[in-house]
Design a protein around this motif. Sequence first.
Motif, PDB file in Angstrom:
ATOM      1  N   ALA A 254       5.697   7.668  -6.472  1.00  0.00           N
ATOM      2  CA  ALA A 254       5.301   8.992  -6.947  1.00  0.00           C
ATOM      3  C   ALA A 254       6.291  10.051  -6.506  1.00  0.00           C
ATOM      4  O   ALA A 254       6.652  10.948  -7.279  1.00  0.00           O
ATOM      5  N   ILE A 255       6.765   9.940  -5.263  1.00  0.00           N
ATOM      6  CA  ILE A 255       7.674  10.977  -4.758  1.00  0.00           C
ATOM      7  C   ILE A 255       9.021  10.878  -5.468  1.00  0.00           C
ATOM      8  O   ILE A 255       9.647  11.886  -5.790  1.00  0.00           O
TER       9      ILE A 255
ATOM     10  N   SER B 229      -0.374  -1.899  -8.178  1.00  0.00           N
ATOM     11  CA  SER B 229      -0.880  -0.611  -8.672  1.00  0.00           C
ATOM     12  C   SER B 229      -0.354  -0.343 -10.074  1.00  0.00           C
ATOM     13  O   SER B 229       0.624  -0.919 -10.510  1.00  0.00           O
TER      14      SER B 229
ATOM     15  N   MET C 285       8.515  12.500  -8.805  1.00  0.00           N
ATOM     16  CA  MET C 285       8.388  13.943  -8.740  1.00  0.00           C
ATOM     17  C   MET C 285       9.737  14.581  -8.468  1.00  0.00           C
ATOM     18  O   MET C 285      10.104  15.575  -9.091  1.00  0.00           O
TER      19      MET C 285
ATOM     20  N   PRO D 218       2.925   3.101  -3.785  1.00  0.00           N
ATOM     21  CA  PRO D 218       2.613   4.177  -4.715  1.00  0.00           C
ATOM     22  C   PRO D 218       3.164   5.535  -4.293  1.00  0.00           C
ATOM     23  O   PRO D 218       3.647   6.299  -5.128  1.00  0.00           O
ATOM     24  N   TYR D 219       3.131   5.835  -2.988  1.00  0.00           N
ATOM     25  CA  TYR D 219       3.618   7.131  -2.516  1.00  0.00           C
ATOM     26  C   TYR D 219       5.109   7.247  -2.794  1.00  0.00           C
ATOM     27  O   TYR D 219       5.592   8.270  -3.260  1.00  0.00           O
TER      28      TYR D 219
ATOM     29  N   ASP E  87       0.816  -1.212   0.000  1.00  0.00           N
ATOM     30  CA  ASP E  87       0.000   0.000   0.000  1.00  0.00           C
ATOM     31  C   ASP E  87       0.851   1.263   0.000  1.00  0.00           C
ATOM     32  O   ASP E  87       0.473   2.281  -0.561  1.00  0.00           O
ATOM     33  N   ALA E  88       1.990   1.182   0.693  1.00  0.00           N
ATOM     34  CA  ALA E  88       2.838   2.363   0.805  1.00  0.00           C
ATOM     35  C   ALA E  88       3.675   2.566  -0.457  1.00  0.00           C
ATOM     36  O   ALA E  88       4.303   3.603  -0.631  1.00  0.00           O
TER      37      ALA E  88
ATOM     38  N   PRO F 159       1.594   1.982 -12.105  1.00  0.00           N
ATOM     39  CA  PRO F 159       2.416   3.165 -11.947  1.00  0.00           C
ATOM     40  C   PRO F 159       2.235   4.122 -13.133  1.00  0.00           C
ATOM     41  O   PRO F 159       2.184   3.694 -14.287  1.00  0.00           O
TER      42      PRO F 159
END
Lengths: 305, 141
Positions: free
Chosen positions: A48-49, A209, A52, A44-45, A41-42, A211
């Motif tokens: 994404a970070i 997920s 970014m 994707p964050y 669950d953790a 991506p």
Amino acid sequence: MASLRDIKRRIRSVTSTRQITHTMEMVSTTKIMRALQIAADAGPYKDAIEKMISNVAPLGARVGEVILASSGGSSGALIICVASDRGLAGGFNVQVQRAVQNRIAELRAEGKQPEVITCGKKPTEFFRFQGMEPVLSFEGISADPTYQEANQIAHYAIEGYIHGNLGSVEIWYQHAKSRVEQVLTNEDILPIYRETLTMPNEPRHDEASSPIEMVHNTNFTFDPSPREVLEYLIPAYIRTVIHHALIDSAAAEHGARRRAMQAATENADEIINTLSREYNRIRQSSITTEINEIVGGAQALEEDQ
Amino acid sequence: MDTFKYQIVRPDKLLSEGDALSVTLLTRTGELGVLPHHAPEICALGEGVMRINHVPDEDGETLTRIVISGGYAGITDEHVIVLADHARRVNDIDPDVVEDTKDDAEDALEELAADDPGRSYYESKIRWCDLLLKVNEQYNS
């Protein structure tokens, strides 16, 4: 030769041990799924970070430049050692501890001054015993780590780095590759170079997920400035890496324990089998002896008449 | 109809993703509407409720309201990623749970020394709980 009673007692004792190890195996099996789910669950964050940051990085800093400002060239080196609060998990703790110990020796040989942060009771005790007091230690969280611990560690690391007390920060932990496999992993957290960001060193991509690929080097508008965005994103990134390592290690711990307990249960089964065979053999031979005695006694009586 | 992908992620999980028609972000300087083919932008997020107009989901809903606090959003031609420090669906706020969490955080905060680095964590947690309660009153009552 052991008496029947002794053997019986040993069988009973091994059976109850087997029951305990078997239960622990079952408990770990159910916990792995949950822990792996939290880790997934953790994901994707973190993905994404990373994306970014790699988008902002070229604008906030030139290639090869260290992104987070440091007073530079400090000989302090921080190692974050993530292991477990409890034993009975095979080589889980020992592997991490030994690797970190070797790394410390390596750093000392390079003239650095290593310090260590420990997560878990076992590594804390280990390093304390080695005469190396951890600068920060966390106990009782290895099974259920929260964002707060990651926050505290990240805070210490970033402060130390910015103020020039620390020249590098790395983290060592067991990565739960699958439900049954653990891999000893180390990641360099600081300093962050642009290259390491565009090529995240540890591909831990989550299959569940989808991506989203960010296009690199698009002309982004920034609100506020790229520098400020980076200044926010980098601490968040460090927190995320640490948090991820903690939850990953928790999943790995359950995996390692399950495997260790499975082996222990199998060994107990084997001992019970051997002991039962021995027990039956002795019982049979004692029966044979008794029959012989009775027959012998009867014959003796017949002869007397 | 033209759509683009959106993802709302918070540290512990992916909160929501899908195809959106438009997204109204809440930045530090105010609301920012995003339509398909928006110019690439990275912006800091403020505190409040953001809205997503999306294709109908399983329940036939086309509007999702999410309360967010802190973080950044990355916008490119085809998608929007919201990296929020805190995020929760507006229709998923349980005031009792929020009150409990807030009380726990306040208790924990009282036990910490005034210069403890752990304070900021609880302070932000309390601020977040206050925001949730405010939003809950505004939308769910």
